[in-house]
Motif scaffolding. Structure first.
Motif, mmCIF file in Angstrom:
data_model
loop_
_atom_site.group_PDB
_atom_site.id
_atom_site.type_symbol
_atom_site.label_atom_id
_atom_site.label_comp_id
_atom_site.label_asym_id
_atom_site.label_seq_id
_atom_site.Cartn_x
_atom_site.Cartn_y
_atom_site.Cartn_z
ATOM 1 N N UNK A 188 -15.081 -8.736 0.741
ATOM 2 C CA UNK A 188 -14.248 -7.814 -0.017
ATOM 3 C C UNK A 188 -13.315 -8.572 -0.963
ATOM 4 N N UNK A 189 -12.751 -9.669 -0.483
ATOM 5 C CA UNK A 189 -11.884 -10.501 -1.331
ATOM 6 C C UNK A 189 -12.675 -11.035 -2.525
ATOM 7 N N UNK A 242 0.803 -1.217 0.000
ATOM 8 C CA UNK A 242 0.000 0.000 0.000
ATOM 9 C C UNK A 242 0.839 1.272 0.000
ATOM 10 N N UNK A 243 2.131 1.122 0.266
ATOM 11 C CA UNK A 243 3.003 2.285 0.152
ATOM 12 C C UNK A 243 3.159 2.622 -1.325
ATOM 13 N N UNK A 253 -6.333 -0.631 -2.355
ATOM 14 C CA UNK A 253 -6.230 -2.091 -2.407
ATOM 15 C C UNK A 253 -6.971 -2.628 -3.623
ATOM 16 N N UNK A 254 -8.112 -2.054 -3.874
ATOM 17 C CA UNK A 254 -8.925 -2.507 -4.993
ATOM 18 C C UNK A 254 -8.266 -2.227 -6.349
ATOM 19 N N UNK A 287 -2.897 -4.614 9.167
ATOM 20 C CA UNK A 287 -2.485 -3.219 9.117
ATOM 21 C C UNK A 287 -3.649 -2.318 8.784
ATOM 22 N N UNK A 288 -3.342 -1.056 8.713
ATOM 23 C CA UNK A 288 -4.323 -0.093 8.248
ATOM 24 C C UNK A 288 -4.397 -0.234 6.735
ATOM 25 N N UNK A 289 -5.584 -0.379 6.198
ATOM 26 C CA UNK A 289 -5.688 -0.560 4.765
ATOM 27 C C UNK A 289 -6.454 0.552 4.093
#
Ligand code: C2E
Ligand code: CA
Ligand code: CA
Ligand code: CA
Length: 275
Positions: free
Chosen positions: A221-222, A155-156, A190-191, A183-185
């Motif tokens: 979500x997955x 996500x970075x 992510x999508x 972690x914080x998502x």
């Protein structure tokens, strides 16, 4: 604090020096272990409750110390990450795991292999080329290799990492998000990520059934992202049944097997189905 006086300062210096010395010694030992071939992968199965087969195995680094015996990653991965030695460790695990997969395939066991990759490796400009070279050396089908990358890392916004992930994915290699849900998502981001698999962290699985709602949400979500869903840390039949019933595609954990050496894994693969 300064008010602590000189003795305290000296004490502080000394512990710092000792810790530094210990680290340097550990690093020297690790380099030697790498040269001697004492860093090798153990394997843990990923089991499909639908086909009742092992579909993949995860390679997990072990240090076989001549005197101390088997040493777990928690004792040497953090320092390896800090010092950059993780690049060589990651490489040797990848090489050995790919070679082992091809060996199993020759024996009629078509299992995929997944390998953990650290941020340091993904920042190397030649990472994708190195992975390609390793696959070609053994004639390994790229679609049988998966790289596990932690959620925070993905996500970075790091252009070098993004480029490497894109390149390896173009080769046909699968990308998995490891330790998902810890972690914080950034859900929107992510999508947008091109990933093939999400591994739900064992802390979420082991919080069942108390946190049933949140895990159901993660699974939904997955499914929306159309990825393979792996439940990590399956330790009991109840957890396995819950994860299967709620649509996890693959299950991994001590309930099936802890990580074992290649020879033992082969025995498990031959003894299928059911493990
Ligand atoms: P990970 O990638 O999340 O791997 C799963 C860890 O959970 C493994 O610990 C595994 O033995 C353990 N585990 C599996 N099933 C269960 C279960 O049912 N219950 C419990 N309590 N634990 C379970 P291990 O082998 O000690 O590895 C720890 C971590 O070290 C890995 O976590 C990974 O982050 C790192 N690591 C291991 N090998 C490598 C490697 O080759 N490269 C890199 N970069 N990191 C590695
Ligand atoms: Ca992993
Ligand atoms: Ca994990
Ligand atoms: Ca982890």
């Amino acid at each position: 604090a300064k008010s602590g006086g000189r003795n305290q300062y000296r004490f502080f210096d000394e512990t710092m020096r000792n810790q530094r010395e210990e680290e340097l010694e550990l690093l020297a030992d690790l380099r030697e272990a790498l040269r001697a071939g004492h860093i090798l992968p153990y394997y843990q199965p990923r089991y499909s409750p639908c086909t009742r087969r092992v579909v993949a195995v995860e390679a997990l680094a072990r240090w076989m110390h001549p005197e101390r015996g088997l040493i777990l990653p928690s004792e040497f991965i953090p320092l390896s990450e800090k010092s950059g030695l993780i690049n060589q460790i990651g490489l040797t695990i990848l090489e050995q795991a790919v070679r082992q997969r091809c060996e199993w395939q020759r024996q009629g066991m078509d299992v995929s292999v997944s390998v953990n990759v650290s941020l340091r490796q993904l920042c190397e400009a030649d990472f994708a080329a190195t992975v390609q070279r390793i696959l070609e050396a053994d004639g390994c089908d790229p679609r049988r290799l998966e790289l596990e990358v932690t959620e925070t890392l993905l996500l970075e916004e790091n252009p070098a990492v993004a480029r490497n992930l894109e390149k390896v994915r173009l080769l046909g290699i699968r990308i998995a998000i490891d330790d998902f849900g810890t972690g914080y998502s950034n859900l929107a981001r992510l999508n947008e990520m091109a990933v093939d698999c999400i591994k739900i962290d064992r802390s979420l699985i082991q919080g069942l059934p108390r946190n049933e709602e949140i895990v159901r949400l993660v699974i939904a979500m997955c499914n929306f992202m159309q990825v393979t869903i792996v439940a990590e840390g399956i330790e009991t039949l109840a957890m396995a049944e819950w994860a299967h019933r709620h649509g996890c595609h693959e299950l991994q954990g001590y309930f099936y097997s802890c990580p074992v050496e290649a020879g033992q894994m082969e025995g498990l693969l031959r003894g299928e189905p059911g493990l």
